[in-house]
Design a protein around this motif. Structure first.
Motif, PDB file in Angstrom:
ATOM      1  N   ARG A 163       4.572 -10.902   6.911  1.00  0.00           N
ATOM      2  CA  ARG A 163       4.183  -9.833   5.992  1.00  0.00           C
ATOM      3  C   ARG A 163       5.141  -9.631   4.818  1.00  0.00           C
ATOM      4  NH1 ARG A 163       1.903  -8.609  10.840  1.00  0.00           N
ATOM      5  NH2 ARG A 163      -0.358  -8.637  10.663  1.00  0.00           N
ATOM      6  N   ASP A 164       6.159 -10.472   4.737  1.00  0.00           N
ATOM      7  CA  ASP A 164       7.043 -10.493   3.571  1.00  0.00           C
ATOM      8  C   ASP A 164       7.810 -11.806   3.588  1.00  0.00           C
ATOM      9  OD1 ASP A 164       9.617 -10.136   5.054  1.00  0.00           O
ATOM     10  OD2 ASP A 164       8.813  -8.144   5.452  1.00  0.00           O
TER      11      ASP A 164
ATOM     12  N   THR B 137      -2.582 -14.835  -5.420  1.00  0.00           N
ATOM     13  CA  THR B 137      -2.064 -13.602  -5.998  1.00  0.00           C
ATOM     14  C   THR B 137      -3.049 -12.989  -6.971  1.00  0.00           C
ATOM     15  OG1 THR B 137      -0.128 -12.653  -7.141  1.00  0.00           O
ATOM     16  CG2 THR B 137      -0.897 -14.795  -7.887  1.00  0.00           C
TER      17      THR B 137
ATOM     18  N   GLU C 240      -5.041  -9.908   4.099  1.00  0.00           N
ATOM     19  CA  GLU C 240      -4.734 -10.714   5.286  1.00  0.00           C
ATOM     20  C   GLU C 240      -5.991 -10.961   6.115  1.00  0.00           C
ATOM     21  OE1 GLU C 240      -2.756  -9.967   9.631  1.00  0.00           O
ATOM     22  OE2 GLU C 240      -1.773  -8.983   7.943  1.00  0.00           O
TER      23      GLU C 240
ATOM     24  N   ASP D 284      10.343 -11.349  -2.339  1.00  0.00           N
ATOM     25  CA  ASP D 284       9.029 -11.647  -2.922  1.00  0.00           C
ATOM     26  C   ASP D 284       8.741 -13.144  -2.866  1.00  0.00           C
ATOM     27  OD1 ASP D 284      10.270 -12.927  -5.113  1.00  0.00           O
ATOM     28  OD2 ASP D 284      10.053 -11.207  -6.424  1.00  0.00           O
ATOM     29  N   GLY D 285       7.538 -13.507  -3.271  1.00  0.00           N
ATOM     30  CA  GLY D 285       7.095 -14.891  -3.168  1.00  0.00           C
ATOM     31  C   GLY D 285       7.923 -15.870  -3.979  1.00  0.00           C
TER      32      GLY D 285
ATOM     33  N   LYS E  58       3.727 -10.931  -4.834  1.00  0.00           N
ATOM     34  CA  LYS E  58       4.242  -9.557  -4.930  1.00  0.00           C
ATOM     35  C   LYS E  58       4.327  -8.944  -3.543  1.00  0.00           C
ATOM     36  CE  LYS E  58       3.966 -10.060  -9.381  1.00  0.00           C
ATOM     37  NZ  LYS E  58       5.099 -10.445 -10.141  1.00  0.00           N
ATOM     38  N   MET E  59       5.561  -8.964  -2.971  1.00  0.00           N
ATOM     39  CA  MET E  59       5.775  -8.458  -1.612  1.00  0.00           C
ATOM     40  C   MET E  59       7.102  -7.722  -1.537  1.00  0.00           C
ATOM     41  SD  MET E  59       4.657 -11.686   0.727  1.00  0.00           S
ATOM     42  CE  MET E  59       5.873 -12.715  -0.053  1.00  0.00           C
TER      43      MET E  59
ATOM     44  N   GLU F 156       1.528 -12.590   3.508  1.00  0.00           N
ATOM     45  CA  GLU F 156       0.692 -11.579   2.843  1.00  0.00           C
ATOM     46  C   GLU F 156       1.051 -10.193   3.367  1.00  0.00           C
ATOM     47  OE1 GLU F 156      -1.267  -9.652   0.647  1.00  0.00           O
ATOM     48  OE2 GLU F 156      -2.111 -11.661   0.378  1.00  0.00           O
ATOM     49  N   ASP F 157       1.324  -9.266   2.470  1.00  0.00           N
ATOM     50  CA  ASP F 157       1.691  -7.908   2.887  1.00  0.00           C
ATOM     51  C   ASP F 157       0.519  -6.935   2.868  1.00  0.00           C
ATOM     52  OD1 ASP F 157       1.735  -8.026   0.024  1.00  0.00           O
ATOM     53  OD2 ASP F 157       2.824  -6.134  -0.007  1.00  0.00           O
ATOM     54  N   ASN F 158      -0.572  -7.311   2.249  1.00  0.00           N
ATOM     55  CA  ASN F 158      -1.736  -6.427   2.179  1.00  0.00           C
ATOM     56  C   ASN F 158      -2.668  -6.719   3.358  1.00  0.00           C
ATOM     57  OD1 ASN F 158      -4.639  -5.886   1.416  1.00  0.00           O
ATOM     58  ND2 ASN F 158      -3.607  -4.861  -0.284  1.00  0.00           N
TER      59      ASN F 158
ATOM     60  N   ASP G 253       1.544 -15.015  -1.040  1.00  0.00           N
ATOM     61  CA  ASP G 253       1.396 -13.937  -2.020  1.00  0.00           C
ATOM     62  C   ASP G 253       2.714 -13.831  -2.782  1.00  0.00           C
ATOM     63  OD1 ASP G 253       0.489 -11.700  -3.404  1.00  0.00           O
ATOM     64  OD2 ASP G 253       0.883 -10.319  -1.756  1.00  0.00           O
TER      65      ASP G 253
END
Length: 134
Positions: A35-36, A95, A16, A72-73, A67-68, A10-12, A65
């Motif tokens: 985080r990515d 997501t 998180e 990406d996922g 969108k990173m 999770e990047d947000n 997630d």
């Protein structure tokens, strides 16, 4: 619960924190945060900042997630599914995306569930029970 880690990708930071709180309430204390997708793949392989980690210890499940940054996922899922050792690791996508193409790709890549943010304890626990993980 088992000692196997849960991998949260999770990047947000806000999402998180909420997800970590939810996992704690569901008795999942051993959570690794990436985080990515690149960092998550490093964790799974025991490379990068996770150099020296016993990469044979696979996570109990991955909360991913889509969108990173960096990787990406969807790209991470493709990388995981292409590796014999990682292809059966349980993945739950979390997501805010409701794009049909994302749903189709996730289904094609054998994810357990596609859950919308914000994740709820009920949805997570139900999904884990349904797939024999809880």
């Amino acid at each position: 619960m088992s000692d196997a880690a849960v991998l949260l990708v999770e990047d947000n930071r806000f999402d998180e924190i909420l997800t970590l709180r939810l996992l704690g309430k569901s008795n999942y204390q051993n959570v690794v945060v990436a985080r990515d997708g690149a960092e998550a793949f490093d964790y799974l392989l025991g490379t990068g900042r996770f150099e020296g980690r016993d990469s044979s210890a696979l996570p109990k499940f991955v909360l991913l997630d889509l969108k990173m940054p960096k990787i990406d996922g969807i790209a991470l899922l493709k990388m995981m599914r292409s590796q014999e050792r990682l292809k059966n690791v349980p993945v739950i996508v979390i997501t805010s995306s409701i794009e049909d193409s994302d749903l189709k790709l996730c289904s094609d890549l054998n994810v357990l569930a596609y859950l919308n943010k914000p994740l709820t304890r009920e949805d997570l626990e139900k999904t884990l029970r349904e797939h024999g993980i809880a």
